[in-house]
Design a protein around this motif. Structure first.
Motif, mmCIF file in Angstrom:
data_model
loop_
_atom_site.group_PDB
_atom_site.id
_atom_site.type_symbol
_atom_site.label_atom_id
_atom_site.label_comp_id
_atom_site.label_asym_id
_atom_site.label_seq_id
_atom_site.Cartn_x
_atom_site.Cartn_y
_atom_site.Cartn_z
ATOM 1 N N PHE A 1 62.855 53.468 16.403
ATOM 2 C CA PHE A 1 63.408 54.199 17.546
ATOM 3 C C PHE A 1 62.446 54.201 18.742
ATOM 4 O O PHE A 1 62.828 53.878 19.853
ATOM 5 C CB PHE A 1 63.761 55.625 17.138
ATOM 6 N N TYR A 2 61.197 54.609 18.512
ATOM 7 C CA TYR A 2 60.182 54.469 19.555
ATOM 8 C C TYR A 2 59.661 53.049 19.425
ATOM 9 O O TYR A 2 58.586 52.794 18.917
ATOM 10 C CB TYR A 2 59.076 55.501 19.357
ATOM 11 N N SER B 1 47.320 61.085 11.995
ATOM 12 C CA SER B 1 48.393 62.019 12.348
ATOM 13 C C SER B 1 49.037 61.602 13.662
ATOM 14 O O SER B 1 48.558 60.694 14.360
ATOM 15 C CB SER B 1 47.844 63.444 12.451
ATOM 16 N N ASN B 2 50.141 62.264 13.984
ATOM 17 C CA ASN B 2 50.849 62.023 15.247
ATOM 18 C C ASN B 2 51.232 60.559 15.430
ATOM 19 O O ASN B 2 51.079 59.993 16.517
ATOM 20 C CB ASN B 2 50.003 62.491 16.432
ATOM 21 N N VAL B 3 51.732 59.944 14.369
ATOM 22 C CA VAL B 3 52.188 58.564 14.484
ATOM 23 C C VAL B 3 53.594 58.566 15.066
ATOM 24 O O VAL B 3 54.326 59.559 14.957
ATOM 25 C CB VAL B 3 52.156 57.843 13.123
ATOM 26 N N PRO B 4 54.018 57.477 15.694
ATOM 27 C CA PRO B 4 55.373 57.425 16.252
ATOM 28 C C PRO B 4 56.428 57.607 15.171
ATOM 29 O O PRO B 4 56.220 57.303 13.996
ATOM 30 C CB PRO B 4 55.442 56.024 16.868
ATOM 31 N N HIS B 5 57.577 58.085 15.587
ATOM 32 C CA HIS B 5 58.668 58.360 14.666
ATOM 33 C C HIS B 5 59.311 57.068 14.152
ATOM 34 O O HIS B 5 59.328 56.055 14.843
ATOM 35 C CB HIS B 5 59.729 59.205 15.374
ATOM 36 N N ASN C 1 64.840 48.155 22.781
ATOM 37 C CA ASN C 1 65.215 47.265 21.675
ATOM 38 C C ASN C 1 64.442 47.612 20.415
ATOM 39 O O ASN C 1 63.236 47.854 20.456
ATOM 40 C CB ASN C 1 64.940 45.804 22.062
ATOM 41 N N ASP C 2 65.154 47.622 19.292
ATOM 42 C CA ASP C 2 64.537 47.970 18.022
ATOM 43 C C ASP C 2 63.606 46.867 17.530
ATOM 44 O O ASP C 2 63.819 45.687 17.787
ATOM 45 C CB ASP C 2 65.616 48.209 16.963
#
Length: 301
Positions: free
Chosen positions: A224-225, A196-200, A251-252
């Motif tokens: 994004f993150y 859970s709580n993985v980056p977006h 940077n992506d």
């Protein structure tokens, strides 16, 4: 709605010396003059937003066939490789999808044939297509309707070491990895939240034993993150917290691949970043730690 041109086949010696994964990273950067002549294989066949694809020898004839989904028309096709650079016309496998995002493959029912798996976000569907081994399939089988989950990615591996392939699905809405345990012969337990709580906005995921403990871990990158992360498999279908390997918020990061680049027995990571104009190698130290990214190619803009 964007209408894309008919499917094209590239015939150019430029690609013979470049790994396929790198070709797709570079493709949008090249001009038509650099690509050379393109052959229209099926003039009457128009694609509407082809989105994801997999290469699989689905008919057991020794060459890789092509599977792909279309985003706007929400269809799933395969193209038989006839050999010598020739391909059959696309065959529609399913139109019963809504915004298919990601395709994967693996033998889910242990019958010796590679099956196809996909997720579609708008109808929250995780489904598979059992292969008969000769280029034909049993009917589309729904594993789960993941209500309000927006499944975006699926990764296949034996995460619990019981000799069958399980499914790890990234839920964009829940920002979590959902594990579907294969209970044998292609049947699956209900999905449970493994991480859970993985980056977006995760855009790419791979699985591998990164720390040498015999258990399959997860690595992924985010748009994004922006960064590269991994999650340790603790055994028994449980996983540790998300650990950052590399973060660059400016940077992506769009794609992650795995390969033992330095042949030291540890699987390394590669990623590409349009903002950094490069392809990067993250060396795996073999003990659950990774070195800082090193540039493989840069200046591609």
């Amino acid at each position: 709605m964007f209408n894309f041109p008919p499917l094209l086949l590239l015939r150019n010696s430029f690609f013979k010396t470049i790994p396929l994964t790198v070709v797709f990273c570079l493709f949008h950067q090249l001009s038509l003059a650099q690509l050379g002549a393109m052959e229209n294989l099926w003039p009457g066949f128009g694609l509407t937003a082809p989105w994801d694809m997999e290469l699989v020898d689905i008919d057991s004839d020794g060459d890789k066939d092509v599977f792909f989904v279309t985003l706007n028309s929400s269809e799933f096709y395969w193209i038989e490789n006839l050999g010598n650079g020739d391909f059959a016309a696309p065959i529609l496998l399913s139109g019963n999808l809504h915004t298919p995002n990601n395709i994967a493959h693996g033998d889910l029912n242990n019958d010796g044939f590679v099956d196809m798996i996909l997720v579609s976000a708008s109808d929250d569907q995780l489904c598979w297509f059992p292969s008969n081994g000769d280029g034909t399939f049993s009917s589309q089988t729904v594993i789960s309707i993941m209500t309000n989950a927006q499944p975006a990615l699926v990764e296949i591996d034996d995460v619990d070491l019981d000799n069958d392939l399980d499914l790890m699905v990234y839920s964009r809405e829940a920002e979590a990895f959902i594990l579907f345990e294969n209970t044998g012969n292609g049947t699956f337990a209900a999905g449970v939240t493994a991480v859970s709580n993985v980056p977006h906005a995760i855009v790419s995921i791979v699985s591998e034993d990164f720390d040498g403990d015999g258990l399959t871990d997860i690595a992924f990158c985010t748009e994004f993150y922006s960064g590269v992360f991994w999650v340790k498999n603790l055994g028994g279908g449980t996983f540790g917290p998300v650990t950052a390997i590399f973060i660059n918020l400016a940077n992506d990061v769009y794609n992650i691949q795995k390969y033992d680049l330095d042949y030291d027995g540890f699987t390394d990571l590669l990623f590409c970043s349009p903002g950094l104009n490069g392809i990067f190698w993250i060396k795996n130290n073999g003990n659950g730690t990774f070195s800082s990214p090193m540039v493989i190619a840069t200046g591609v803009n």
